[in-house]
Motif scaffolding. Structure first.
Motif, PDB file in Angstrom:
ATOM      1  N   ALA A  52      -9.123  13.241  -3.424  1.00  0.00           N
ATOM      2  CA  ALA A  52      -8.403  12.051  -2.954  1.00  0.00           C
ATOM      3  C   ALA A  52      -8.678  10.897  -3.914  1.00  0.00           C
ATOM      4  O   ALA A  52      -9.771  10.783  -4.469  1.00  0.00           O
ATOM      5  N   TRP A  53      -7.700  10.035  -4.095  1.00  0.00           N
ATOM      6  CA  TRP A  53      -7.797   8.938  -5.059  1.00  0.00           C
ATOM      7  C   TRP A  53      -7.175   7.689  -4.453  1.00  0.00           C
ATOM      8  O   TRP A  53      -6.181   7.774  -3.726  1.00  0.00           O
ATOM      9  N   ARG A  54      -7.753   6.547  -4.763  1.00  0.00           N
ATOM     10  CA  ARG A  54      -7.207   5.270  -4.298  1.00  0.00           C
ATOM     11  C   ARG A  54      -7.176   4.299  -5.464  1.00  0.00           C
ATOM     12  O   ARG A  54      -8.179   4.126  -6.167  1.00  0.00           O
ATOM     13  N   GLN A  55      -6.061   3.650  -5.644  1.00  0.00           N
ATOM     14  CA  GLN A  55      -5.912   2.644  -6.701  1.00  0.00           C
ATOM     15  C   GLN A  55      -6.616   1.360  -6.287  1.00  0.00           C
ATOM     16  O   GLN A  55      -6.411   0.860  -5.184  1.00  0.00           O
ATOM     17  N   VAL A  56      -7.426   0.832  -7.193  1.00  0.00           N
ATOM     18  CA  VAL A  56      -8.084  -0.453  -6.987  1.00  0.00           C
ATOM     19  C   VAL A  56      -7.517  -1.486  -7.959  1.00  0.00           C
ATOM     20  O   VAL A  56      -7.183  -2.593  -7.568  1.00  0.00           O
ATOM     21  N   ARG A  94      -4.310  -4.486  -9.025  1.00  0.00           N
ATOM     22  CA  ARG A  94      -4.112  -4.647  -7.580  1.00  0.00           C
ATOM     23  C   ARG A  94      -2.651  -4.428  -7.202  1.00  0.00           C
ATOM     24  O   ARG A  94      -1.741  -4.839  -7.914  1.00  0.00           O
ATOM     25  N   ASN A 112       0.832  -1.196   0.000  1.00  0.00           N
ATOM     26  CA  ASN A 112       0.000   0.000   0.000  1.00  0.00           C
ATOM     27  C   ASN A 112       0.866   1.244   0.000  1.00  0.00           C
ATOM     28  O   ASN A 112       1.927   1.262   0.603  1.00  0.00           O
ATOM     29  N   ARG A 113       0.403   2.273  -0.658  1.00  0.00           N
ATOM     30  CA  ARG A 113       1.127   3.546  -0.643  1.00  0.00           C
ATOM     31  C   ARG A 113       1.068   4.119   0.760  1.00  0.00           C
ATOM     32  O   ARG A 113       0.053   4.058   1.423  1.00  0.00           O
ATOM     33  N   ARG A 114       2.157   4.699   1.210  1.00  0.00           N
ATOM     34  CA  ARG A 114       2.208   5.290   2.544  1.00  0.00           C
ATOM     35  C   ARG A 114       1.654   6.704   2.560  1.00  0.00           C
ATOM     36  O   ARG A 114       1.162   7.160   3.562  1.00  0.00           O
ATOM     37  N   PRO A 119      -0.956   9.612   0.965  1.00  0.00           N
ATOM     38  CA  PRO A 119      -2.195   9.699   0.178  1.00  0.00           C
ATOM     39  C   PRO A 119      -1.923  10.223  -1.236  1.00  0.00           C
ATOM     40  O   PRO A 119      -1.012  11.008  -1.470  1.00  0.00           O
ATOM     41  N   VAL A 120      -2.758   9.758  -2.163  1.00  0.00           N
ATOM     42  CA  VAL A 120      -2.669  10.185  -3.559  1.00  0.00           C
ATOM     43  C   VAL A 120      -3.883  11.053  -3.875  1.00  0.00           C
ATOM     44  O   VAL A 120      -5.003  10.755  -3.458  1.00  0.00           O
ATOM     45  N   GLU A 178       1.317  12.526  -4.846  1.00  0.00           N
ATOM     46  CA  GLU A 178       1.345  12.090  -3.453  1.00  0.00           C
ATOM     47  C   GLU A 178       1.646  13.287  -2.555  1.00  0.00           C
ATOM     48  O   GLU A 178       2.673  13.956  -2.742  1.00  0.00           O
TER      49      GLU A 178
END
Length: 99
Positions: A90-94, A97, A2-4, A6-7, A61
Protein backbone atom coordinates in the motif's frame (compact mmCIF):
# COMPACT_ATOMS: atom_id res chain seq x y z
CA UNK A 1 -8.42 16.10 -3.34
CA UNK A 2 -7.81 12.65 -1.87
CA UNK A 3 -7.77 9.57 -4.06
CA UNK A 4 -10.92 7.49 -3.64
CA UNK A 5 -9.27 4.17 -4.51
CA UNK A 6 -6.24 2.85 -2.60
CA UNK A 7 -2.90 3.01 -4.39
CA UNK A 8 -0.41 0.13 -4.34
CA UNK A 9 3.25 0.09 -5.30
CA UNK A 10 4.32 -2.96 -7.28
CA UNK A 11 8.10 -3.34 -7.15
CA UNK A 12 9.60 -6.13 -9.28
CA UNK A 13 13.23 -7.21 -9.68
CA UNK A 14 14.26 -9.23 -12.74
CA UNK A 15 16.13 -12.50 -12.49
CA UNK A 16 19.76 -12.06 -13.62
CA UNK A 17 20.60 -12.39 -17.30
CA UNK A 18 17.00 -12.06 -18.53
CA UNK A 19 17.25 -9.11 -20.94
CA UNK A 20 16.15 -11.25 -23.90
CA UNK A 21 13.07 -12.51 -22.02
CA UNK A 22 12.21 -8.95 -20.97
CA UNK A 23 12.56 -7.70 -24.56
CA UNK A 24 10.51 -10.57 -26.01
CA UNK A 25 7.73 -10.12 -23.46
CA UNK A 26 7.66 -6.29 -23.47
CA UNK A 27 4.92 -5.83 -26.13
CA UNK A 28 2.53 -8.08 -24.18
CA UNK A 29 3.47 -6.37 -20.91
CA UNK A 30 2.75 -2.92 -22.37
CA UNK A 31 -0.54 -4.10 -23.87
CA UNK A 32 -1.52 -5.51 -20.47
CA UNK A 33 -0.83 -2.18 -18.77
CA UNK A 34 -2.69 -0.29 -21.51
CA UNK A 35 -5.71 -2.56 -20.95
CA UNK A 36 -5.84 -1.31 -17.34
CA UNK A 37 -4.61 2.25 -17.98
CA UNK A 38 -7.40 3.81 -15.89
CA UNK A 39 -5.90 2.06 -12.85
CA UNK A 40 -2.26 2.86 -13.62
CA UNK A 41 -0.98 5.96 -11.81
CA UNK A 42 2.53 5.50 -13.22
CA UNK A 43 4.69 2.70 -14.52
CA UNK A 44 8.22 2.24 -15.75
CA UNK A 45 11.38 0.17 -15.61
CA UNK A 46 13.93 0.14 -12.81
CA UNK A 47 17.39 0.75 -14.29
CA UNK A 48 20.97 -0.23 -13.49
CA UNK A 49 23.89 2.24 -13.58
CA UNK A 50 24.17 1.89 -17.36
CA UNK A 51 20.47 2.54 -17.91
CA UNK A 52 19.51 -1.07 -18.68
CA UNK A 53 16.23 -2.39 -17.24
CA UNK A 54 16.56 -4.54 -14.11
CA UNK A 55 12.93 -4.55 -12.96
CA UNK A 56 9.63 -2.71 -12.96
CA UNK A 57 7.87 -0.25 -10.68
CA UNK A 58 4.20 0.59 -10.88
CA UNK A 59 1.75 2.61 -8.84
CA UNK A 60 -1.74 1.26 -9.42
CA UNK A 61 -5.21 1.92 -8.03
CA UNK A 62 -7.19 -1.10 -6.84
CA UNK A 63 -9.90 -1.52 -4.21
CA UNK A 64 -7.67 -3.77 -2.08
CA UNK A 65 -4.28 -5.46 -1.90
CA UNK A 66 -5.69 -8.79 -3.10
CA UNK A 67 -6.75 -7.18 -6.40
CA UNK A 68 -3.34 -5.51 -6.79
CA UNK A 69 -1.54 -8.82 -6.13
CA UNK A 70 -3.75 -10.52 -8.72
CA UNK A 71 -3.00 -7.78 -11.25
CA UNK A 72 0.74 -8.17 -10.63
CA UNK A 73 0.55 -11.96 -11.00
CA UNK A 74 -1.22 -11.70 -14.37
CA UNK A 75 1.37 -9.33 -15.87
CA UNK A 76 2.97 -11.05 -18.86
CA UNK A 77 6.42 -10.41 -17.37
CA UNK A 78 5.40 -12.28 -14.21
CA UNK A 79 3.70 -15.07 -16.16
CA UNK A 80 6.87 -15.50 -18.25
CA UNK A 81 8.95 -15.95 -15.08
CA UNK A 82 10.99 -12.76 -15.52
CA UNK A 83 10.97 -11.65 -11.90
CA UNK A 84 13.05 -12.92 -8.99
CA UNK A 85 10.91 -10.89 -6.58
CA UNK A 86 7.63 -8.99 -6.54
CA UNK A 87 6.45 -6.80 -3.66
CA UNK A 88 2.97 -5.27 -3.51
CA UNK A 89 2.65 -2.59 -0.85
CA UNK A 90 0.00 0.00 0.00
CA UNK A 91 1.22 3.51 -0.81
CA UNK A 92 0.09 7.01 0.11
CA UNK A 93 1.18 10.25 -1.54
CA UNK A 94 2.52 12.87 0.85
CA UNK A 95 4.40 15.21 -1.50
CA UNK A 96 3.62 17.08 -3.55
CA UNK A 97 0.52 17.78 -1.51
CA UNK A 98 -2.85 16.93 -3.02
CA UNK A 99 -5.54 19.34 -1.86
Amino acid sequence: MNRRVPVFAIHCIDKPMQRELRAATRPDHLAYLESAISQVVLAGPLLDEEGAPIGSMLLVEFPDRKAAVSFAAEDPYARAGLFSSVAVTAWRQVLPRID
